[in-house]
Structures are given as C-alpha cells and as structure tokens.
Design a protein around this motif. Sequence first.
Motif, mmCIF file in Angstrom:
data_model
loop_
_atom_site.group_PDB
_atom_site.id
_atom_site.type_symbol
_atom_site.label_atom_id
_atom_site.label_comp_id
_atom_site.label_asym_id
_atom_site.label_seq_id
_atom_site.Cartn_x
_atom_site.Cartn_y
_atom_site.Cartn_z
ATOM 1 N N THR A 98 -25.547 -43.514 83.603
ATOM 2 C CA THR A 98 -24.430 -42.846 84.278
ATOM 3 C C THR A 98 -23.355 -43.852 84.676
ATOM 4 O O THR A 98 -22.161 -43.594 84.495
ATOM 5 N N VAL A 99 -23.758 -44.991 85.192
ATOM 6 C CA VAL A 99 -22.798 -46.042 85.556
ATOM 7 C C VAL A 99 -22.035 -46.500 84.315
ATOM 8 O O VAL A 99 -20.811 -46.691 84.355
ATOM 9 N N THR A 100 -22.731 -46.644 83.203
ATOM 10 C CA THR A 100 -22.078 -47.043 81.957
ATOM 11 C C THR A 100 -21.035 -46.012 81.544
ATOM 12 O O THR A 100 -19.891 -46.356 81.215
ATOM 13 N N ARG A 101 -21.413 -44.743 81.573
ATOM 14 C CA ARG A 101 -20.483 -43.679 81.180
ATOM 15 C C ARG A 101 -19.288 -43.605 82.135
ATOM 16 O O ARG A 101 -18.151 -43.428 81.694
ATOM 17 N N LEU A 102 -19.540 -43.731 83.426
ATOM 18 C CA LEU A 102 -18.441 -43.712 84.398
ATOM 19 C C LEU A 102 -17.492 -44.893 84.182
ATOM 20 O O LEU A 102 -16.274 -44.740 84.261
ATOM 21 N N THR A 103 -18.056 -46.040 83.913
ATOM 22 C CA THR A 103 -17.235 -47.232 83.715
ATOM 23 C C THR A 103 -16.379 -47.082 82.471
ATOM 24 O O THR A 103 -15.173 -47.389 82.502
ATOM 25 N N ILE A 104 -16.957 -46.587 81.382
ATOM 26 C CA ILE A 104 -16.169 -46.355 80.161
ATOM 27 C C ILE A 104 -15.064 -45.352 80.452
ATOM 28 O O ILE A 104 -13.914 -45.540 80.031
ATOM 29 N N SER A 105 -15.374 -44.316 81.192
ATOM 30 C CA SER A 105 -14.366 -43.316 81.541
ATOM 31 C C SER A 105 -13.208 -43.947 82.307
ATOM 32 O O SER A 105 -12.038 -43.666 82.033
ATOM 33 N N HIS A 106 -13.518 -44.818 83.246
ATOM 34 C CA HIS A 106 -12.458 -45.470 84.030
ATOM 35 C C HIS A 106 -11.708 -46.513 83.212
ATOM 36 O O HIS A 106 -10.538 -46.793 83.502
ATOM 37 N N ILE A 107 -12.346 -47.092 82.208
ATOM 38 C CA ILE A 107 -11.633 -48.015 81.316
ATOM 39 C C ILE A 107 -10.629 -47.237 80.474
ATOM 40 O O ILE A 107 -9.475 -47.640 80.329
ATOM 41 N N VAL A 108 -11.072 -46.105 79.933
ATOM 42 C CA VAL A 108 -10.225 -45.311 79.059
ATOM 43 C C VAL A 108 -9.098 -44.632 79.828
ATOM 44 O O VAL A 108 -7.969 -44.556 79.355
ATOM 45 N N LEU A 109 -9.389 -44.154 81.033
ATOM 46 C CA LEU A 109 -8.390 -43.446 81.832
ATOM 47 C C LEU A 109 -8.418 -43.964 83.266
ATOM 48 O O LEU A 109 -9.000 -43.348 84.158
ATOM 49 N N PRO A 110 -7.795 -45.131 83.507
ATOM 50 C CA PRO A 110 -7.821 -45.694 84.864
ATOM 51 C C PRO A 110 -6.920 -44.902 85.812
ATOM 52 O O PRO A 110 -5.735 -44.729 85.550
ATOM 53 N N LEU A 111 -7.511 -44.412 86.877
ATOM 54 C CA LEU A 111 -6.742 -43.663 87.872
ATOM 55 C C LEU A 111 -6.642 -44.391 89.200
ATOM 56 O O LEU A 111 -5.768 -44.098 89.999
ATOM 57 N N HIS A 112 -7.567 -45.315 89.452
ATOM 58 C CA HIS A 112 -7.626 -46.010 90.732
ATOM 59 C C HIS A 112 -7.758 -47.504 90.485
ATOM 60 O O HIS A 112 -8.170 -47.931 89.411
ATOM 61 N N PRO A 113 -7.464 -48.310 91.493
ATOM 62 C CA PRO A 113 -7.630 -49.761 91.338
ATOM 63 C C PRO A 113 -9.088 -50.119 91.034
ATOM 64 O O PRO A 113 -10.009 -49.465 91.544
ATOM 65 N N PRO A 114 -9.308 -51.142 90.217
ATOM 66 C CA PRO A 114 -10.668 -51.517 89.825
ATOM 67 C C PRO A 114 -11.609 -51.760 91.003
ATOM 68 O O PRO A 114 -12.777 -51.364 90.962
ATOM 69 N N GLU A 115 -11.108 -52.401 92.060
ATOM 70 C CA GLU A 115 -11.997 -52.690 93.190
ATOM 71 C C GLU A 115 -12.470 -51.406 93.866
ATOM 72 O O GLU A 115 -13.618 -51.314 94.321
ATOM 73 N N ARG A 116 -11.616 -50.400 93.902
ATOM 74 C CA ARG A 116 -11.998 -49.113 94.504
ATOM 75 C C ARG A 116 -13.022 -48.393 93.627
ATOM 76 O O ARG A 116 -14.016 -47.862 94.122
ATOM 77 N N VAL A 117 -12.776 -48.383 92.332
ATOM 78 C CA VAL A 117 -13.710 -47.749 91.400
ATOM 79 C C VAL A 117 -15.067 -48.436 91.475
ATOM 80 O O VAL A 117 -16.107 -47.783 91.572
ATOM 81 N N ALA A 118 -15.064 -49.762 91.432
ATOM 82 C CA ALA A 118 -16.323 -50.516 91.468
ATOM 83 C C ALA A 118 -17.088 -50.221 92.749
ATOM 84 O O ALA A 118 -18.316 -50.043 92.721
ATOM 85 N N ALA A 119 -16.394 -50.150 93.864
ATOM 86 C CA ALA A 119 -17.055 -49.861 95.144
ATOM 87 C C ALA A 119 -17.643 -48.456 95.151
ATOM 88 O O ALA A 119 -18.789 -48.262 95.589
ATOM 89 N N HIS A 120 -16.891 -47.480 94.661
ATOM 90 C CA HIS A 120 -17.393 -46.103 94.653
ATOM 91 C C HIS A 120 -18.598 -45.944 93.732
ATOM 92 O O HIS A 120 -19.590 -45.319 94.106
ATOM 93 N N VAL A 121 -18.507 -46.512 92.547
ATOM 94 C CA VAL A 121 -19.622 -46.411 91.609
ATOM 95 C C VAL A 121 -20.844 -47.133 92.170
ATOM 96 O O VAL A 121 -21.970 -46.634 92.082
ATOM 97 N N ALA A 122 -20.640 -48.283 92.782
ATOM 98 C CA ALA A 122 -21.753 -49.026 93.384
ATOM 99 C C ALA A 122 -22.407 -48.225 94.512
ATOM 100 O O ALA A 122 -23.641 -48.202 94.627
ATOM 101 N N ASP A 123 -21.594 -47.577 95.337
ATOM 102 C CA ASP A 123 -22.147 -46.752 96.414
ATOM 103 C C ASP A 123 -23.011 -45.626 95.850
ATOM 104 O O ASP A 123 -24.125 -45.380 96.330
#
Length: 191
Positions: A155-180
């Motif tokens: 799931t983390v892999t799929r979410l990360t690919i999704s955010h790479i393809v369509l970035p909507l938020h800053p990377p640090e915010r995405v990384a924090a949310h996915v990590a949580d």
Amino acid sequence: MRDAARDLMRDTVLDVAAEEVVAHGWDGLQVRAVATRAGVSRQTVYNAFGDKHGLAEALVLRLLDRFLDGIDRAVAAEESLRGQWEAAVRYALDAAATEPLLTAVLTGTSSDEFLPLLTSDGGPVITRARDRLVATLGGHHPDVDPRVLAPVAETVTRLTISHIVLPLHPPERVAAHVADLATAVVTAPAR
C-alpha cells in the motif's frame, strides 16, 4: 566470463538507452542509435531485450533497483519504524523529482510507454518494491509480523507511486502522512 560480458553489454545498452530517453523521450529512442552508441548490433539489443517494450521494462526495473538501494540507505539512517517509513517515502518522492530518467518517464512524451510499467502493468515494480521494503523493515524490526508488513508495504508503494505521478502536497507532508498511516496499521493490536 560469458555472463560477465553479457551483463556488461546489457548495462551499457541500458545506460545508452537511458541517456537517449532523457534527451529525446521514448518516442525519439531508436534501437539502431542505441546499438551503435553501445557498440553492438541492433539484433544484439533485440536478442537481449526482446523489443522496445522489453527495453523499457528493463530500464524501469533497473531504475527501481537503484531507487530501492537509496531507500535502504534512508531507512538505515533512522531508528524508529515511523521514521523509517517516512524516510523511505521521502527518499522516493525526492529522488523522483530529481532523477532525470524518471522525470522523462513521468512527464515527457515517453510517458505513454513507461507509465503503464509503473501503474496498470506495474505488477513487477510493485512486487519488487514491496518485497524489498518487507525485507528491509523486517530486518530492522523482526518483531513486526511479516503478514501485516507485506500488505502495508504494498500500500505504501502504491501510495508513493500515486504521489509521484500526481503530486498534490509537499513531499514532507506526504511522507509524514503515509508514515503515520503505515505505522498505525503495522503497530495496531492483532484482531
């Protein structure tokens, strides 16, 4: 000796193909030009990779392996499970923004050939990334149940690919949310 020569030829062809894709996009890539620059025949390239799609898949999988090596290093630099999830996602997002081949794959005219290798036909990519994350994080946290870790890593892999393809938020915010999210699921009491 023959295997070493074959591996060297494949690496050389992939290096040249990557340079060509970055410079001209996938549509501008010509197997003849790659073969000439790599010092091999066009037939040798076809024998090694099958066709242009096979060459694209080999490029993506090699890029993925290099990506995963970087993720392993990022994870090793953190102590906590949450910090490791965050480091893994952040590394992937940052590398995607700065890696010229991946940029060409995702944003250039080459996307029509490459993007399915990361999304709809992304089974090998997702599986390889998931398995590597499970091995890496499981090695740091042997107490985490791999039956829980594997679907979370996918799931983390799929979410990360999704955010790479369509970035909507800053990377640090995405990384924090996915990590949580990942940490909450992995550390939740068994049901």
